[in-house]
Motif scaffolding. Structure first.
Motif, PDB file in Angstrom:
ATOM      1  N   VAL A 138       0.859  -1.182   0.000  1.00 16.35           N
ATOM      2  CA  VAL A 138       0.000   0.000   0.000  1.00 16.35           C
ATOM      3  C   VAL A 138       0.892   1.228   0.000  1.00 16.35           C
ATOM      4  O   VAL A 138       1.796   1.355   0.829  1.00 16.35           O
ATOM      5  N   GLU A 139       0.636   2.143  -0.907  1.00 13.84           N
ATOM      6  CA  GLU A 139       1.456   3.351  -1.014  1.00 13.84           C
ATOM      7  C   GLU A 139       0.577   4.596  -0.990  1.00 13.84           C
ATOM      8  O   GLU A 139      -0.603   4.554  -1.347  1.00 13.84           O
ATOM      9  N   GLY A 140       1.189   5.706  -0.546  1.00 14.41           N
ATOM     10  CA  GLY A 140       0.485   6.983  -0.545  1.00 14.41           C
ATOM     11  C   GLY A 140      -0.650   7.053   0.453  1.00 14.41           C
ATOM     12  O   GLY A 140      -1.618   7.793   0.247  1.00 14.41           O
ATOM     13  N   MET A 141      -0.561   6.313   1.536  1.00 18.13           N
ATOM     14  CA  MET A 141      -1.638   6.327   2.525  1.00 18.13           C
ATOM     15  C   MET A 141      -1.486   7.540   3.446  1.00 18.13           C
ATOM     16  O   MET A 141      -0.378   7.900   3.845  1.00 18.13           O
ATOM     17  N   GLU A 142      -2.595   8.170   3.760  1.00 20.66           N
ATOM     18  CA  GLU A 142      -2.626   9.282   4.705  1.00 20.66           C
ATOM     19  C   GLU A 142      -3.567   8.945   5.862  1.00 20.66           C
ATOM     20  O   GLU A 142      -4.665   8.460   5.642  1.00 20.66           O
ATOM     21  N   VAL A 143      -3.087   9.218   7.084  1.00 17.61           N
ATOM     22  CA  VAL A 143      -3.883   8.970   8.288  1.00 17.61           C
ATOM     23  C   VAL A 143      -3.939  10.269   9.085  1.00 17.61           C
ATOM     24  O   VAL A 143      -2.903  10.896   9.328  1.00 17.61           O
ATOM     25  N   GLY A 144      -5.126  10.676   9.457  1.00 16.74           N
ATOM     26  CA  GLY A 144      -5.267  11.914  10.213  1.00 16.74           C
ATOM     27  C   GLY A 144      -6.348  11.810  11.261  1.00 16.74           C
ATOM     28  O   GLY A 144      -7.326  11.077  11.105  1.00 16.74           O
ATOM     29  N   LEU A 145      -6.146  12.527  12.383  1.00 17.44           N
ATOM     30  CA  LEU A 145      -7.173  12.575  13.416  1.00 17.44           C
ATOM     31  C   LEU A 145      -7.117  13.915  14.119  1.00 17.44           C
ATOM     32  O   LEU A 145      -6.062  14.551  14.200  1.00 17.44           O
ATOM     33  N   THR A 146      -8.268  14.360  14.591  1.00 19.32           N
ATOM     34  CA  THR A 146      -8.387  15.595  15.363  1.00 19.32           C
ATOM     35  C   THR A 146      -8.946  15.252  16.733  1.00 19.32           C
ATOM     36  O   THR A 146     -10.001  14.631  16.838  1.00 19.32           O
ATOM     37  N   LEU A 147      -8.214  15.650  17.773  1.00 19.45           N
ATOM     38  CA  LEU A 147      -8.597  15.347  19.140  1.00 19.45           C
ATOM     39  C   LEU A 147      -9.147  16.588  19.819  1.00 19.45           C
ATOM     40  O   LEU A 147      -8.535  17.651  19.758  1.00 19.45           O
ATOM     41  N   GLY A 148     -10.287  16.451  20.457  1.00 21.45           N
ATOM     42  CA  GLY A 148     -10.856  17.530  21.249  1.00 21.45           C
ATOM     43  C   GLY A 148     -10.477  17.381  22.708  1.00 21.45           C
ATOM     44  O   GLY A 148     -10.418  16.275  23.236  1.00 21.45           O
ATOM     45  N   LEU A 149     -10.207  18.507  23.369  1.00 18.25           N
ATOM     46  CA  LEU A 149      -9.760  18.496  24.757  1.00 18.25           C
ATOM     47  C   LEU A 149     -10.632  19.423  25.588  1.00 18.25           C
ATOM     48  O   LEU A 149     -10.907  20.545  25.176  1.00 18.25           O
TER      49      LEU A 149
END
Length: 480
Positions: A138-149
């Motif tokens: 698998v190539e070019g994978m992007e993983v993102g997350l936004t955490l609320g505090l």
């Protein structure tokens, strides 16, 4: 992820979050700021180790039927689909208006799987089947997350505001079976494999954040210092998220492990926090002088600050004969009797922090006791006002210190043996303070107390800055 192994994402995210000031709604006396360098440090740990710790990750089985010319319907099954490795090309972390954004891009991962197919054809009267293994890149994978505090009842509440995974392209290499079927296999399953990888990683991140939130809720609100005191580490205000730092304010005061009243302190100026001179440091911890005065008040209220001195370097001075020239009436009334010196504080020591270190003023009563016929007889009480200065130090994750005696004044509080000539006693009291009182105080200061740093991380290259009413610790951290 192995069930017996705590995911490293717990500790890394906790290190990022548990360590700075917002709108003042509650009293806080300690603040901790993570600089841009510190954010990058935590991000590198989080992305390269936390995301990688989800492997080996097994994906659900995939099966479907595909029509192939001249053969008819072919049933294909992919099983034991497992992500074996993840390599992150680049990543970044950025505090935003509502939370923390973490993105890993240019990510590759390797998968292994088994495949099996079977079909019936009019060419043969029996069912035809084959199986083999395959490797997937698998190539070019992007993983993102936004955490609320947010802070709820003194603890940190973590929520997942957004989470996503995008796979741009995959390459499948099959081993075994009929080569003429490979392209059909790839065309039939490429979209399903991409979807399975994306969903598996997203679900694993959601599961990790949910467990992390439960972990944060279970964190103790006090750090034990000794049998008498704890450090109050409840969050006081909402998190402050800036472009280049993140942090929280915590209460930071000492609290008794056996509840006794600790004086309240005035409001502190949250906006006047001292910044580290070296911007390359990862971490900044600022402690108001109220923290130290709360410790002073706690130990005083717990009746911890009183000592009976029955041994000194010159033991002859604990006999009335040694005082016959200083207090002759004492010797005449109690000739050659042993003595004790009972020292107790009359109020909590007052500590003031300045640019040069800390100043301490100690108010104490010195009671002279005579030991006669198995009885302890108080004969006189001298009030002392002791003034000292000191310097703060760092020992591991503890803030320690060392003090020296500047001067003291004395006055007679009461006496059962008549008036005392205090100017004759003063040299002896000075020796007593230097050889007994000061070493005892420095033994306590040398132990110090723990800074609000999450377990598993250690301070490195730490420096101290003293300013008006605050001590600021600047340093790097190492994950241990």
């Amino acid at each position: 992820m192995a069930s017996k192994r705590k995911p490293i994402i717990f500790f890394l995210l906790t290190a990022l979050l548990l360590t700075v000031p917002g709108q003042s709604t509650a009293q806080s006396f300690t603040s901790v700021v993570i600089s841009q360098k510190g954010l990058h440090f935590v991000k590198d740990l989080l992305v390269t180790k936390a995301i990688s710790s989800i492997i080996p990750l097994e994906l659900p089985q995939i099966q479907k039927s595909v029509k192939i010319p001249f053969l008819g319907s072919v049933r294909m099954v992919l099983s034991n689909i497992t992500i074996q490795g993840i390599d992150v090309g680049s990543s970044f972390v950025k505090p935003g208006d509502t939370g923390i954004v973490i993105v890993a891009s240019e990510t590759t991962c390797n998968l292994s799987m088994n495949w099996h197919y079977s079909y019936n054809t009019w060419l043969f009267p029996v069912s035809v089947s084959d199986k083999g293994s395959a490797s997937i890149s698998v190539e070019g994978m992007e993983v993102g997350l936004t955490l609320g505090l947010e802070v709820q009842e003194g603890t940190l509440k973590l929520s997942l505001l957004d989470c996503g995974c995008l796979v741009k392209r995959i390459f499948i290499k099959l081993d075994g079976g009929a080569s003429w079927l490979y392209q059909g296999m790839i065309d039939a399953f490429e979209e399903e494999i991409v979807s399975a990888v994306e969903n598996a990683i997203v679900n694993k991140l959601k599961e990790g954040i949910l467990k992390l939130d439960l972990y944060l809720q279970s964190l103790p609100k006090e750090i034990p210092v000794d049998d008498n005191a704890s450090l109050n580490v409840t969050f006081a205000n909402e998190p402050l998220l800036c472009n280049s730092s993140i942090g929280f304010e915590i209460n930071g005061l000492f609290t008794p492990r056996k509840r006794v009243q600790v004086p309240k302190y005035g409001e502190t100026d949250s906006e006047s926090l001292v910044s580290c001179l070296d911007s390359s440091k990862m971490l900044e911890i600022s402690l108001h002088e109220a923290v130290f005065n709360s410790a002073s008040a706690l130990y005083y209220n717990a009746d911890f600050m009183q000592w009976v001195v029955d041994k000194i370097p010159d033991q002859s001075l604990l006999n009335t004969a040694g005082w016959r020239f200083f207090i002759p009436q004492l010797y005449r009334k109690y000739p050659n009797d042993d003595m004790n010196l009972n020292i107790s504080l009359s109020s909590a020591p007052a500590i003031v922090i300045s640019e040069h270190g800390f100043d301490a003023t100690v108010f104490a009563d010195l009671i002279i006791d005579v030991l006669e016929a198995g009885q302890t007889i108080p004969v006189a009480c001298i009030s002392l006002v002791i003034r000292g200065t000191g310097l703060a130090k760092i020992s591991g994750n503890n803030l320690t210190g060392i003090a020296e005696l500047n001067d003291f004044t004395m006055s007679l509080k009461w006496s059962n043996i008549g008036k005392l000539r205090l100017h004759l006693i003063q040299p002896f009291i000075w020796i007593l303070l230097q050889t007994v009182f000061l070493p005892y105080a420095n033994a306590i200061l040398g132990t110090g107390f723990p800074l609000p740093i999450i377990h598993g991380f250690a301070l490195q290259n730490a420096e101290l800055i003293c300013s008006n009413s605050r001590i600021t610790v600047c340093g790097d951290v190492q994950y241990t």
